[in-house]
Scaffold this motif. Structure first.
Motif, mmCIF file in Angstrom:
data_model
loop_
_atom_site.group_PDB
_atom_site.id
_atom_site.type_symbol
_atom_site.label_atom_id
_atom_site.label_comp_id
_atom_site.label_asym_id
_atom_site.label_seq_id
_atom_site.Cartn_x
_atom_site.Cartn_y
_atom_site.Cartn_z
ATOM 1 N N PHE A 196 0.859 -1.179 0.000
ATOM 2 C CA PHE A 196 0.000 0.000 0.000
ATOM 3 C C PHE A 196 0.902 1.238 0.000
ATOM 4 N N SER A 197 0.397 2.339 -0.535
ATOM 5 C CA SER A 197 1.202 3.576 -0.557
ATOM 6 C C SER A 197 1.109 4.265 0.805
ATOM 7 N N ILE A 198 1.720 3.616 1.799
ATOM 8 C CA ILE A 198 1.715 4.122 3.168
ATOM 9 C C ILE A 198 2.963 4.956 3.405
ATOM 10 N N GLY A 199 2.761 6.147 3.952
ATOM 11 C CA GLY A 199 3.879 6.992 4.312
ATOM 12 C C GLY A 199 4.187 6.839 5.789
ATOM 13 N N ARG A 200 4.414 7.951 6.466
ATOM 14 C CA ARG A 200 4.778 7.912 7.885
ATOM 15 C C ARG A 200 3.624 7.328 8.704
ATOM 16 N N ALA A 201 3.958 6.427 9.620
ATOM 17 C CA ALA A 201 2.962 5.802 10.487
ATOM 18 C C ALA A 201 3.449 5.864 11.934
ATOM 19 N N THR A 202 2.545 6.182 12.846
ATOM 20 C CA THR A 202 2.887 6.230 14.269
ATOM 21 C C THR A 202 1.739 5.651 15.085
ATOM 22 N N THR A 203 2.067 5.187 16.288
ATOM 23 C CA THR A 203 1.043 4.769 17.233
ATOM 24 C C THR A 203 1.285 5.503 18.547
ATOM 25 N N HIS A 204 0.187 5.929 19.168
ATOM 26 C CA HIS A 204 0.258 6.705 20.399
ATOM 27 C C HIS A 204 -0.642 6.023 21.427
ATOM 28 N N LEU A 205 -0.031 5.518 22.488
ATOM 29 C CA LEU A 205 -0.777 4.739 23.468
ATOM 30 C C LEU A 205 -1.787 5.600 24.214
ATOM 31 N N ILE A 206 -2.940 5.012 24.526
ATOM 32 C CA ILE A 206 -3.974 5.698 25.299
ATOM 33 C C ILE A 206 -4.390 4.803 26.469
ATOM 34 N N ASP A 207 -4.978 5.409 27.487
ATOM 35 C CA ASP A 207 -5.442 4.680 28.669
ATOM 36 C C ASP A 207 -6.879 4.225 28.439
ATOM 37 N N THR A 233 8.391 1.019 8.888
ATOM 38 C CA THR A 233 8.495 1.110 10.338
ATOM 39 C C THR A 233 7.464 2.087 10.867
ATOM 40 N N ALA A 234 7.150 1.956 12.153
ATOM 41 C CA ALA A 234 6.224 2.878 12.804
ATOM 42 C C ALA A 234 6.754 3.200 14.188
ATOM 43 N N ALA A 235 6.845 4.471 14.502
ATOM 44 C CA ALA A 235 7.298 4.890 15.824
ATOM 45 C C ALA A 235 6.162 4.706 16.821
ATOM 46 N N VAL A 236 6.523 4.343 18.052
ATOM 47 C CA VAL A 236 5.539 4.130 19.115
ATOM 48 C C VAL A 236 5.780 5.162 20.210
ATOM 49 N N TYR A 237 4.739 5.885 20.581
ATOM 50 C CA TYR A 237 4.831 6.911 21.610
ATOM 51 C C TYR A 237 3.943 6.551 22.794
ATOM 52 N N SER A 238 4.347 7.008 23.966
ATOM 53 C CA SER A 238 3.631 6.625 25.187
ATOM 54 C C SER A 238 2.336 7.394 25.383
ATOM 55 N N ASP A 239 2.145 8.481 24.607
ATOM 56 C CA ASP A 239 0.907 9.257 24.728
ATOM 57 C C ASP A 239 0.744 10.098 23.464
ATOM 58 N N LEU A 240 -0.160 11.078 23.544
ATOM 59 C CA LEU A 240 -0.400 11.945 22.393
ATOM 60 C C LEU A 240 0.689 13.003 22.313
ATOM 61 N N THR A 241 1.850 12.562 21.869
ATOM 62 C CA THR A 241 2.998 13.435 21.743
ATOM 63 C C THR A 241 3.889 12.925 20.628
ATOM 64 N N SER A 242 4.782 13.773 20.175
ATOM 65 C CA SER A 242 5.778 13.343 19.184
ATOM 66 C C SER A 242 7.171 13.392 19.788
ATOM 67 N N ASN A 243 7.222 13.472 21.118
ATOM 68 C CA ASN A 243 8.523 13.529 21.814
ATOM 69 C C ASN A 243 8.985 12.115 22.142
#
Length: 243
Positions: A196-207, A233-243
């Protein structure tokens, strides 16, 4: 609680997104540089994502919201009646029979597909004798007995997200959906393996326990389409942040 309501809640994955969470997600997407002209919510429920998005994205010109339940669509239609500056279409619609590719292909500009599809498996729906299921196909490319009998278990949201990415393939857009983290991984893997023509992908964990009262690992999955990324690849973040 009325047993019929319990069955309906499970059958349709009817866990409404709190407005607080919807507002936080829209603010995060806006701060991340996402500025859609078209917003689509395929399973809108009471419409908190649509309401948050129409407020948070002033450049939006078209809003499309659908739900399988007619009373939800009717209620949201009345709420959006006073929305200024944007064309809004709210309708009852079965996700599994709708031609999403045809809908998306009619749009120009950046598309944001946002929402919270049902967190329920096809096996659970089968046990309830539910018709709220996609037509059986071997979309996971399984082999052997599972493929022949259609007994492979999967989250309904997995099927929905794959269908949306498939329908957006080649178009510039962004999919931002709440789902189980396991579902997010499976969807991305399917997209990458099927080119698929997928670009940047990220996941942000929620409670999920705090917002939905369920004990499950969940996240906001964000996938950009129409701009292929050669690195699956996809970056994984602990919350709604890009840090």
């Amino acid at each position: 609680m009325n047993m019929a309501k319990v069955k309906s809640k499970i059958e349709y994955g009817d866990f409404q997104t709190p407005r607080e969470l919807a507002d936080s997600i829209v603010s995060f997407l806006r701060d991340a540089g996402i500025s859609p002209t078209v917003i689509v919510e395929p399973t809108c429920g009471l419409g908190n994502f649509v309401l948050a998005a129409t407020k948070g994205f002033p450049a939006v010109r078209q809003v499309f919201a659908y739900d399988i339940k007619a009373d939800y669509a009717s209620a949201l239609r009345k709420t959006l009646g006073d929305t200024k500056g944007a064309y809004c279409q709210v309708a009852q619609q079965d996700f599994f029979t709708f031609n999403w590719k045809e809908l998306f292909s009619a749009f120009r500009g950046e598309i944001l597909v946002i929402g919270n599809p049902p967190w329920v498996t096809n096996a659970a729906l089968g046990a309830l004798r539910s018709d709220n299921l996609p037509k059986k196909t071997n979309f996971q490319n399984r082999s052997g007995f599972s493929a022949k009998t259609g007994k492979a278990n999967f989250d309904i949201s997995e099927w929905m997200l794959i269908k949306l990415l498939e329908s957006l393939d080649g178009q510039r857009g962004c999919v931002a959906m709440l789902c189980k983290t396991a579902t997010a991984r499976k969807v991305l893997r399917h997209g990458w393996m099927n080119r698929f023509s997928i670009g940047r992908a990220t996941t942000h964990l929620i409670d999920a326990a705090a917002y939905f009262g369920v004990s499950v690992d969940a996240c906001l999955l964000i996938v950009h389409t129409g701009v292929p990324d050669l690195s699956p690849t996809a970056a994984v973040y602990s919350d709604l942040t890009s840090n």
